[in-house]
Design an enzyme around this catalytic site. Structure first.
Site, PDB file in Angstrom:
ATOM      1  CG  HIS A   1       3.274   9.856  -0.079  1.00  0.00           C
ATOM      2  ND1 HIS A   1       3.774  10.654   0.584  1.00  0.00           N
ATOM      3  CD2 HIS A   1       3.049   9.017   0.353  1.00  0.00           C
ATOM      4  CE1 HIS A   1       3.388   9.671   1.643  1.00  0.00           C
ATOM      5  NE2 HIS A   1       3.949   9.087   1.376  1.00  0.00           N
TER       6      HIS A   1
ATOM      7  CD  GLU B   1       3.814   5.789   9.101  1.00  0.00           C
ATOM      8  OE1 GLU B   1       5.186   5.351   7.811  1.00  0.00           O
ATOM      9  OE2 GLU B   1       3.328   5.808   9.359  1.00  0.00           O
TER      10      GLU B   1
ATOM     11  CB  CYS C   1       5.324  -1.470   4.935  1.00  0.00           C
ATOM     12  SG  CYS C   1       4.855  -0.257   5.385  1.00  0.00           S
TER      13      CYS C   1
ATOM     14  CG  ASN D   1       8.584   4.905   2.454  1.00  0.00           C
ATOM     15  OD1 ASN D   1      10.752   4.423   1.875  1.00  0.00           O
ATOM     16  ND2 ASN D   1       7.919   4.431   1.292  1.00  0.00           N
ATOM     17  CG  ASP D   2       6.625   8.969   6.601  1.00  0.00           C
ATOM     18  OD1 ASP D   2       6.852  10.303   6.333  1.00  0.00           O
ATOM     19  OD2 ASP D   2       6.156   8.229   6.438  1.00  0.00           O
TER      20      ASP D   2
ATOM     21  NE  ARG E   1      -0.910   4.794   5.062  1.00  0.00           N
ATOM     22  CZ  ARG E   1      -0.214   5.024   4.528  1.00  0.00           C
ATOM     23  NH1 ARG E   1       1.491   4.423   5.154  1.00  0.00           N
ATOM     24  NH2 ARG E   1       0.398   5.177   3.717  1.00  0.00           N
TER      25      ARG E   1
ATOM     26  NE  ARG F   1       2.336   4.505   0.393  1.00  0.00           N
ATOM     27  CZ  ARG F   1       3.427   3.408   0.256  1.00  0.00           C
ATOM     28  NH1 ARG F   1       3.042   2.976  -0.741  1.00  0.00           N
ATOM     29  NH2 ARG F   1       4.383   3.523   0.221  1.00  0.00           N
TER      30      ARG F   1
HETATM   31  C1  PEP Z   1       7.000   4.342   5.310  1.00  0.00           C
HETATM   32  O1  PEP Z   1       6.774   5.553   5.639  1.00  0.00           O
HETATM   33  O2  PEP Z   1       7.565   3.793   4.891  1.00  0.00           O
HETATM   34  C2  PEP Z   1       4.899   4.368   4.366  1.00  0.00           C
HETATM   35  C3  PEP Z   1       5.113   2.842   3.791  1.00  0.00           C
HETATM   36  O3  PEP Z   1       4.081   4.594   4.092  1.00  0.00           O
HETATM   37  P1  PEP Z   1       4.312   5.766   3.489  1.00  0.00           P
HETATM   38  O4  PEP Z   1       5.188   5.634   2.372  1.00  0.00           O
HETATM   39  O5  PEP Z   1       3.053   5.849   2.461  1.00  0.00           O
HETATM   40  O6  PEP Z   1       4.488   7.576   3.948  1.00  0.00           O
HETATM   41 MG    MG Z   2       4.921   6.576   5.762  1.00  0.00          MG
END
Ligand code: PEP
Ligand code: MG
Length: 594
Positions: free
Chosen positions: A192, A435, A506, A458-459, A335, A299
């Protein structure tokens, strides 16, 4: 001049004076001990010396690989000095004689050595004082723990910040007027901290491994956020090369700005929604200015991370209202809180530390366990909703039951507001972030109840491949191009299709040019990304054909490995856009200490 390679997380080039933020500069408080406590202090001393020696040895090994033998030899000497029986004996004497804590005793002994060395007229010996202070800091870090960086305020500036680590909230707190760019020893591609750096449009490199010892003696640094490289005390030729590259980069961005008003449409007429990701209200304008037709990911937890206490319902409402109003009628996807894992609230310690926080009480799980927190946020979102086109999505949904619980709470909160006479929208689209692999696998069931899907790659990558997104030591295993990740995305799109549900990507993958054609070919029609990536993605969309993208996706789904897929996607991108820029300035040779 030193050149170090890390992980590029936020593009751009920053050149400026160095400011090192390192907890190891702290001095220990004077602590009295009783005569009975002396033995315990001896043990603490021995333990800290042992850890510090191992730490120096690890740094030496790493430096030998990364920087070269000259600096590694210095660290080897540090390890020997920490192990010196005289140091242990002198520190023990002080503990026993002055009845003080071990950290104070060892610090006083080393400070005495450093001062004596610094007074010597022989400049070579005087320079050794810096080595002694380095050792002192390394030992003290063992007593003090590593996570105690002083807040990065009062920077002077403008400067380039170099740190062991910056938490997402520290990064968010960086003053972009003063911080030209930053680089950290730890951190991974999708941490993050990296996301905040991209949002603030500060060039950043993370995961450099140990380099602060070298950096402390440097005056100027270049951060190359495109190539993931930093250069300490660059020579004149390198400096000039980077200055030119920075100017060219700027010109290229200005060229892309003209695309903002053109449609995001393929050569054969397929329209793609390009939306923006935000963390703060001030990012809505840059999104719209660069052509976003909506906000695909807000976020909301960053409002909480940036505070020193929980924001009240009214404070949240004011912020959310500002976001919705700035979007001027365009869709805004809230979110709900995604706290936990690497996004921790310093002011709320109700939840005990977890051994494995990424798999623990984070995100929607935390909101469901803390109904007051969750309901307060939902009230604030619902109050802001009538001012625009608002959607809500829940993060880290792993099961249908969780989604049902969250939606039921949202409905209850809405009903309460109606009873209070507060207007709420008649229909508010409610979706889930996909995710966790479980959600992708169950997407056909979820599709019966959700209004949309948003894929958080990302997750999704982290949990599919079991690779910590923040850990630089496994960063090479973290890839959006892994066939397993691409298959999961295809599953979500297939589950959404019969019900015509929107699917957005996203996560960072949605803003990377190399994946745009693939995602389109897989059936994704909406990409949401940090504002600075919008023009480049629009350029790609406008240069490709949808029919070819579908053929490419079918081909990619048959490939066996991430590297095969990356190669195929690179080739396809170069076919469509032969003028796609390669790496930034010419590679700088890896050089040694001068
Ligand atoms: C993700 O996990 O891709 C996402 C968009 O959320 P974050 O990066 O805030 O975990
Ligand atoms: Mg995420």
């Amino acid at each position: 001049m030193h050149t170090l390679q890390g992980i590029a997380v936020s593009p751009g080039i920053a050149i400026g004076p160095v400011r090192v933020l390192d907890p190891r500069g702290l001095r220990p408080p004077l602590r009295a001990v009783t005569a009975e406590g002396v033995l315990a202090e001896f043990e603490r001393l021995d333990h800290a010396l042992e850890l510090a020696r191992r730490d120096a040895e690890a740094a030496e090994r790493e430096a030998r690989q990364r920087i070269g033998p000259q600096y590694a030899d210095i660290l080897a000497a540090h390890a020997r000095m920490i192990d010196d029986p005289t140091l242990r004996r002198d520190a023990r004497t002080r503990i026993e004689r002055d009845l003080v804590g071990a950290e104070h005793a060892v610090s006083e002994v080393l400070e005495g050595h450093a001062n004596r060395l610094a007074r010597l007229s022989d400049s070579h010996l005087a320079a050794r004082a810096a080595d002694v202070r380095d050792i002192q800091q390394r030992i003290l870090a063992q007593f003090l723990g590593q996570g105690t960086d002083p807040p990065p305020d009062d920077l002077g500036g403008p400067v380039v910040v170099l740190a062991h680590d910056l938490s997402p909230s520290e990064t968010a707190g960086l003053d972009t007027e003063k911080v030209l760019g930053f680089a950290t020893e730890s951190g991974g591609m999708a941490s993050h901290t990296a996301i905040v750096a991209a949002a603030l449009e500060i060039p950043a490199v993370v995961g450099l491994g140990r380099f602060l010892e070298v950096a402390r003696a440097s005056r100027v640094a270049i951060i190359d956020g495109d190539e993931g490289r930093i250069i300490l005390d660059p020579d004149a030729a390198t400096l000039t090369r980077y200055r030119i590259a920075a100017i060219e980069r700027q010109a290229r961005f200005q060229g892309l700005a003209d695309l903002a008003h053109l449609p995001a449409e393929t050569l054969d007429g397929q329209v793609v929604d390009l939306w923006g990701n935000i963390e703060f209200p001030a990012e809505v304008d840059p999104c719209l200015g660069r052509g976003a037709s909506g906000i695909g990911l807000y976020r909301t937890e960053f409002l909480f991370l940036n505070a020193d206490r929980l924001p009240t319902e009214d404070e949240q409402f004011a912020t959310y209202e500002a976001v919705v109003r700035s979007a001027k009628g365009r869709p805004v996807t809230f979110r709900t809180l995604d706290l936990g894992s690497d996004k921790l609230l310093s002011y709320r310690n109700g939840h005990p530390p977890e051994p494995n926080p990424a798999l623990g009480l984070r995100s929607l799980r935390l909101s469901l366990r803390d109904p007051d927190l969750f309901r307060t946020q939902l009230r604030a979102i619902l109050r802001a909703a009538p001012m625009g086109d608002v959607r809500v999505m829940f993060p880290l949904v792993s099961t249908l039951t969780e989604f049902r619980q969250a939606r039921a709470i949202l409905n209850e909160v809405a009903a309460d507001l109606v009873l209070e006479g507060v207007p709420v929208p008649d229909h508010l689209p409610v979706g889930v972030m996909v995710e966790v692999p479980a959600a992708a696998v169950m997407a056909d069931q979820l599709a019966k109840e959700v209004d949309f899907f948003s894929i958080g790659t990302n997750d999704l990558i982290q949990y599919t491949l079991a690779v910590d997104r923040t850990n630089e030591t496994v960063a090479d295993l973290y890839s959006a191009a892994d066939p397993s990740v691409i298959r999961l995305i295809a599953m979500v799109v297939a589950a959404a299709l019969p019900r015509s549900l929107d699917v957005t990507v996203c996560g960072a993958m949605g803003g990377e040019p190399i994946y745009a054609t693939l995602l389109l070919g897989l059936g994704v029609r909406r990409l949401s990304m940090p504002p600075h990536q919008l023009p480049e993605i629009k350029r790609v969309i406008r240069a490709i054909r949808h029919d070819r993208a579908r053929v490419l996706a079918a081909e990619v789904l048959m490939l066996e490995s991430a590297s095969d897929i990356v190669n195929r996607l690179r080739e396809a991108l170069l076919d469509a856009l032969p003028e796609t820029p390669g790496p930034g300035p010419p590679a700088v040779t890896h050089d040694s200490r001068t």
